[in-house]
Scaffold this active site. Structure first.
Site: not given
Ligand code: NAD
Ligand code: TYD
Length: 341
Positions: A122-124, A148, A152
């Site tokens: 993810t970009d997060e 989260y 990741k």
């Protein structure tokens, strides 16, 4: 090609399996999924009778199972994860177990047979941007801010470590927010669409000015396909929709498409640690692999709303089920949000 897809009963994984079986009729796919609250075999009813498709219910943390499944496999495409930020705020433990330990177990199984490993991320992991910051790219330093995104980020680091240490043939893709059919109705777009279809209000966090970059799921599936087949081993590819929008903008568009007015918006207390803005440069994947998003936001949102209108059974079952109920109660009590009151 024989693929082991993890988390294939979830939103993006199920779209990916159907995309692959359709595009490559000679491929076979084994789908390893433990069927958490977010896993749903109804997402795969079109694939069920395909002779090239097999479902295995199991945990990615189970090393013996992972070892048995990587035999005869050409590549692992790893989607399985706990994926919802709000849930990670309530309880980070399953995020660490599945996203970090589960990824490490799969990496070990892949290493034992030298199997190609594509990690869906993810970009997060890059953190939060200010209004004038340049979009994230493959060289942006990691700065995850939610449990989260931290889990990741840890998994991304492990995947790269197995490349550098063990020469495992890996690739990683970091993608922005997806939307489309079969997305679990706890996430922003499907929650808003289904609430409005039920005549309920929609809970908008904080000032509604947080920005996300949106990509239609099928475009994400095409990007993973491109990286899996043509990506350079050891490399990371950033994937996004070139489609930055504030949450309030999206809420208003959905209201309009569903013939509702702004009285349906219920402003609620902000998410803890709410990342302000995500945006992604797709220069590398477009220049090196020729990938571009094909579905523009208006078209994708229309298609998504149509899908939820035509598949009420699918989401009604979920919304009346115990997992979402349990989550609603926990979320209201612990965060004192007005959202589900
Ligand atoms: P999802 O929550 O809809 O699906 C996750 C799937 O993983 C479910 O089917 C679940 O049963 C399965 N799973 C969870 N724990 C497992 C375990 N221990 N063993 C086996 N299976 C397990 O998630 P999604 O939105 O489809 O996201 C898929 C992947 O894409 C995730 O890795 C996520 O981080 C990443 N991603 C998602 C988005 C997005 O906008 N949804 C954007 C970028 C990246
Ligand atoms: P979400 O779909 O949870 O994705 P992520 O947090 O991983 O980006 O949320 C997207 C945006 O919508 C995010 O800024 C939080 C906001 N949001 C709401 O305003 N209300 C909601 O009920 C939800 C679930 C999200």
């Amino acid at each position: 090609m024989k693929l082991l897809v993890t988390g294939g009963a979830g939103f993006i994984g199920s779209n990916f399996i159907k995309y692959i079986l359709n595009k490559y009729p000679d491929y076979s796919v084994v789908n390893l999924d433990i069927l958490t609250y977010a896993g749903n075999l109804e997402n795969l009813k079109e694939a069920k009778n395909n002779p090239g498709y097999k479902f295995v219910k199991g945990d990615i943390c189970d090393r013996e199972l992972a070892d048995s499944l990587v035999k005869d496999i050409d590549a692992i495409v790893h989607f399985a994860a706990e994926s919802h930020v709000d849930r990670s705020i309530l309880d980070a433990s399953p995020f660490i177990k599945t996203n970090v330990l589960g990824t490490q177990v799969l990496l070990e199984a892949a290493r034992a047979k030298d199997v190609r490993f594509h990690h869906v991320s993810t970009d997060e992991v890059f953190g939060s941007l200010g209004p004038d910051d340049e979009p994230f790219n493959e060289n942006t330093p990691y700065g995850p801010r939610s449990p989260y995104s931290a889990s990741k980020a840890a998994s991304d680091h492990l995947v790269r470590a197995y490349f550098h240490t063990h020469n495992l043939p890996i690739t990683i893709s970091n993608c922005t927010n997806n939307y489309g059919p079969y997305q679990f109705p706890e996430k922003f777009i499907p929650l808003f669409v289904t609430n409005l279809l039920e005549g309920k209000k929609v809970p908008l966090y904080g000032d509604g000015l947080n920005v996300r970059d949106w990509l239609y799921t099928e475009d994400h599936c095409r990007a993973i396909d491109a990286v899996l087949h043509r990506g350079k081993i050891g490399e990371t590819y950033c994937v996004g929709g070139n489609c930055e929008k504030t949450n309030i903008e999206i809420a208003k568009t959905i209201l309009k498409l569903l013939d509702k007015d702004e009285s349906s918006i219920e402003p609620v207390k902000d998410r803890l640690g709410h990342d302000r803005r995500y945006a992604m440069s797709i220069k590398k994947i477009s220049e090196e692999l020729g990938w571009q998003p094909e579905v523009n936001f208006e078209e994708g949102l229309q298609k998504t709303i149509e899908w939820y209108k035509n598949n009420e059974n699918w989401w009604q079952k979920i919304k009346s089920g115990e997992y979402l109920d349990y989550y609603k109660v926990q979320y209201c009590e612990r965060n004192a949000h007005a959202r589900y009151a």
